[in-house]
Design a protein around this motif. Sequence first.
Motif, PDB file in Angstrom:
ATOM      1  N   GLU A 135       8.239   8.499   7.674  1.00  0.00           N
ATOM      2  CA  GLU A 135       6.867   8.867   7.325  1.00  0.00           C
ATOM      3  C   GLU A 135       6.099   7.662   6.776  1.00  0.00           C
ATOM      4  O   GLU A 135       4.926   7.455   7.129  1.00  0.00           O
ATOM      5  CB  GLU A 135       6.858  10.006   6.302  1.00  0.00           C
ATOM      6  N   ILE A 136       6.726   6.878   5.927  1.00  0.00           N
ATOM      7  CA  ILE A 136       6.068   5.681   5.398  1.00  0.00           C
ATOM      8  C   ILE A 136       5.715   4.736   6.540  1.00  0.00           C
ATOM      9  O   ILE A 136       4.580   4.254   6.641  1.00  0.00           O
ATOM     10  CB  ILE A 136       6.966   4.968   4.356  1.00  0.00           C
ATOM     11  N   GLU A 137       6.678   4.491   7.406  1.00  0.00           N
ATOM     12  CA  GLU A 137       6.454   3.559   8.513  1.00  0.00           C
ATOM     13  C   GLU A 137       5.336   4.063   9.431  1.00  0.00           C
ATOM     14  O   GLU A 137       4.445   3.298   9.819  1.00  0.00           O
ATOM     15  CB  GLU A 137       7.746   3.355   9.293  1.00  0.00           C
ATOM     16  N   LEU A 175      12.190  -1.459   3.848  1.00  0.00           N
ATOM     17  CA  LEU A 175      11.106  -1.794   4.767  1.00  0.00           C
ATOM     18  C   LEU A 175      10.376  -2.997   4.194  1.00  0.00           C
ATOM     19  O   LEU A 175       9.816  -2.915   3.095  1.00  0.00           O
ATOM     20  CB  LEU A 175      10.125  -0.626   4.918  1.00  0.00           C
ATOM     21  N   ASP A 176      10.376  -4.099   4.928  1.00  0.00           N
ATOM     22  CA  ASP A 176       9.732  -5.330   4.467  1.00  0.00           C
ATOM     23  C   ASP A 176       8.426  -5.517   5.226  1.00  0.00           C
ATOM     24  O   ASP A 176       8.430  -5.752   6.435  1.00  0.00           O
ATOM     25  CB  ASP A 176      10.671  -6.514   4.703  1.00  0.00           C
ATOM     26  N   TYR A 177       7.317  -5.407   4.507  1.00  0.00           N
ATOM     27  CA  TYR A 177       5.986  -5.600   5.074  1.00  0.00           C
ATOM     28  C   TYR A 177       5.392  -6.954   4.667  1.00  0.00           C
ATOM     29  O   TYR A 177       4.197  -7.154   4.795  1.00  0.00           O
ATOM     30  CB  TYR A 177       5.046  -4.479   4.618  1.00  0.00           C
ATOM     31  N   VAL A 178       6.195  -7.847   4.167  1.00  0.00           N
ATOM     32  CA  VAL A 178       5.824  -9.159   3.643  1.00  0.00           C
ATOM     33  C   VAL A 178       5.025  -9.009   2.342  1.00  0.00           C
ATOM     34  O   VAL A 178       5.478  -9.470   1.294  1.00  0.00           O
ATOM     35  CB  VAL A 178       5.074 -10.056   4.656  1.00  0.00           C
ATOM     36  N   ASP A 179       3.876  -8.341   2.383  1.00  0.00           N
ATOM     37  CA  ASP A 179       3.073  -8.155   1.171  1.00  0.00           C
ATOM     38  C   ASP A 179       3.755  -7.214   0.183  1.00  0.00           C
ATOM     39  O   ASP A 179       3.588  -7.361  -1.031  1.00  0.00           O
ATOM     40  CB  ASP A 179       1.690  -7.592   1.516  1.00  0.00           C
ATOM     41  N   LYS A 195       2.993  -2.960  10.319  1.00  0.00           N
ATOM     42  CA  LYS A 195       4.347  -2.709  10.807  1.00  0.00           C
ATOM     43  C   LYS A 195       5.306  -3.565   9.990  1.00  0.00           C
ATOM     44  O   LYS A 195       5.002  -4.704   9.666  1.00  0.00           O
ATOM     45  CB  LYS A 195       4.470  -3.089  12.281  1.00  0.00           C
ATOM     46  N   PRO A 196       6.476  -3.014   9.677  1.00  0.00           N
ATOM     47  CA  PRO A 196       7.433  -3.830   8.912  1.00  0.00           C
ATOM     48  C   PRO A 196       7.963  -4.986   9.761  1.00  0.00           C
ATOM     49  O   PRO A 196       8.168  -4.831  10.962  1.00  0.00           O
ATOM     50  CB  PRO A 196       8.542  -2.840   8.558  1.00  0.00           C
ATOM     51  N   VAL A 197       8.167  -6.126   9.115  1.00  0.00           N
ATOM     52  CA  VAL A 197       8.767  -7.260   9.814  1.00  0.00           C
ATOM     53  C   VAL A 197      10.281  -7.121   9.845  1.00  0.00           C
ATOM     54  O   VAL A 197      10.959  -7.768  10.632  1.00  0.00           O
ATOM     55  CB  VAL A 197       8.376  -8.624   9.182  1.00  0.00           C
TER      56      VAL A 197
END
Length: 146
Positions: free
Chosen positions: A58-60, A85-89, A70-72
């Motif tokens: 759901e988060i993604e 989940l890594d979104y950089v920020d 989108k997560p990296v």
Amino acid sequence: MTATDRSLELINAAAQAAADKLAHDIIAYDVSDVLSITDAFLLASAPNDRQVKSIVDEIEERLNKDLGAKPVRREGDREARWVLLDYVDIVVHVQHSEERVFYALERLWKDCPQLELPADAEATRGKAQEYAQAQGPDGGAGGDLS
């Protein structure tokens, strides 16, 4: 340094998505002063692997659909005990309740400022403990002990 507006937007959307999927104990920290790789961490937990996976999905989906993010990197999917989940920020950690207690990430980041979250997310604080008490000492009838 403080978390950027974009980071706060991502954190709030992720926190709301987690709350909508009944995550427990959602909390976010501004880690921008102590880490150069990200601005903020979001922590959430769930009492079983299936719910962890549901929260992560759901988060993604919400961040992609609503904010074009989108997560990296996505780690921990196979066991769904701790998914990152890594979104950089921002970095989102969704943990099985047992891992949340064992690893106690809150202790690591307790000196960092907590970020204000949507009311639905704030209302999840203490839910893991309520759930555990409702299940009783043996995990409750039919409880997920995996």
